[in-house]
Design an enzyme around this catalytic site. Sequence first.
Site, PDB file in Angstrom:
ATOM      1  N   HIS A  80      45.004  42.428  47.785  1.00  0.00           N
ATOM      2  CA  HIS A  80      43.656  41.998  47.355  1.00  0.00           C
ATOM      3  C   HIS A  80      42.844  41.491  48.567  1.00  0.00           C
ATOM      4  CE1 HIS A  80      40.599  39.815  45.111  1.00  0.00           C
ATOM      5  NE2 HIS A  80      41.155  40.110  43.958  1.00  0.00           N
ATOM      6  N   GLU A  83      40.381  46.496  47.767  1.00  0.00           N
ATOM      7  CA  GLU A  83      41.800  46.219  47.528  1.00  0.00           C
ATOM      8  C   GLU A  83      42.552  47.530  47.268  1.00  0.00           C
ATOM      9  OE1 GLU A  83      41.507  43.699  44.057  1.00  0.00           O
ATOM     10  OE2 GLU A  83      39.597  42.957  44.832  1.00  0.00           O
TER      11      GLU A  83
HETATM   12  O1  TA6 Z   1      40.191  42.289  42.037  1.00  0.00           O
HETATM   13  C1  TA6 Z   1      39.027  41.874  41.379  1.00  0.00           C
HETATM   14  C2  TA6 Z   1      39.384  40.756  40.410  1.00  0.00           C
HETATM   15  O2  TA6 Z   1      40.273  41.213  39.424  1.00  0.00           O
HETATM   16  C3  TA6 Z   1      38.092  40.198  39.828  1.00  0.00           C
HETATM   17  O3  TA6 Z   1      37.954  40.535  38.464  1.00  0.00           O
HETATM   18  C4  TA6 Z   1      38.231  38.691  40.056  1.00  0.00           C
HETATM   19  O4  TA6 Z   1      38.907  38.104  38.964  1.00  0.00           O
HETATM   20  C5  TA6 Z   1      39.056  38.691  41.340  1.00  0.00           C
HETATM   21  O5  TA6 Z   1      40.031  39.687  41.121  1.00  0.00           O
HETATM   22  C6  TA6 Z   1      39.618  37.354  41.771  1.00  0.00           C
HETATM   23  O6  TA6 Z   1      40.578  36.920  40.863  1.00  0.00           O
HETATM   24  P1  TA6 Z   1      41.212  35.429  41.104  1.00  0.00           P
HETATM   25  O7  TA6 Z   1      42.238  35.285  40.042  1.00  0.00           O
HETATM   26  O8  TA6 Z   1      41.790  35.421  42.491  1.00  0.00           O
HETATM   27  O9  TA6 Z   1      40.043  34.495  41.013  1.00  0.00           O
END
Ligand code: TA6
Length: 293
Positions: A156, A262
């Site tokens: 991520h 990601e």
């Molecule tokens: O990868 C995108 C995502 O799934 C968004 O929907 C947002 O939730 C982001 O990840 C960050 O998630 P987190 O749980 O780290 O706040």
Amino acid sequence: MQLDSVQLRHGQVTATVCIYAAHVTRFAVRGKDVLFLSQRALFEPPKVKSSLPGHLGVSFALLQAIRGGVPIIFPQFSGRGKLPSHGFARNQYWRVVSKEGDRSVTLALEDTEETRRLYPPFRALYTVTLTDDASLELTFRVEAKERELSFTFALHSYFAIGKIEQTFVTGLKGVQYEDQLQGSRIETDQNERIAIDREVDRVYLGVPPQLSIVDGSNSRTIRLSTSDTLPDAVVWNPWEAKALKMAADFGPTEYHNMLCVEVAAVGAPVIVKPRESWVASHTISVADDGSRL
Ligand code: TA6
């Protein structure tokens, strides 16, 4: 930084890897950061209880994830299953199993009594390497023990960019994506350059092995390459309103200076049979090629 970390250095590149979460928090080329780390990122992770409905009230002690760098998303991407959102690999203490000078480190995470209540036994190894061509190479390997594993996975990555309005992603023209802001409706974007001018949360399915982020205001291109075990990619920027909801560990204007691209395996679960393993690798590099809009 309150957490133990490993500093890597090789030629003109440096990286910092927190042992907690095996989290790459910094990658810099000639002193210039490639990864974004929120000014408000939490490094003294408070314990947060995640009550998991449907797990007979099992409360799963989760530590806070670090906002930025490269969180490891395993064994579940977002809410695609019954585990806490984005799984637990990014909320656990890993351990260093080996180092290769100052240029590479390998960390391990194994099942615990707590994870076994929710997920089969596993052993994960994660190697972070600075390469001779000034790239950051990330390799994740997970081994199934006596039971089959099924998971979704992502690295991520939060990228540091100069100005979001002078930034775009290339390589995704015509690739179908699930728009997470529209109930995962399937869309395509026929633009050669994917610009970011609002909240974007897209899961692209079946992407090419090379993607690029043109960071125009820094006159550079960030190049991403992946193994074929990572066929998908997520593009995310919270934009203004969502950023305000993330105030605990994300500044109100930081969305101007970051973009998540990601690399992932989320379109279909990865299945690993007992005693077998799965490997994914991802390389991040920078070309100071004068890229501008
Ligand atoms: O990868 C995108 C995502 O799934 C968004 O929907 C947002 O939730 C982001 O990840 C960050 O998630 P987190 O749980 O780290 O706040």
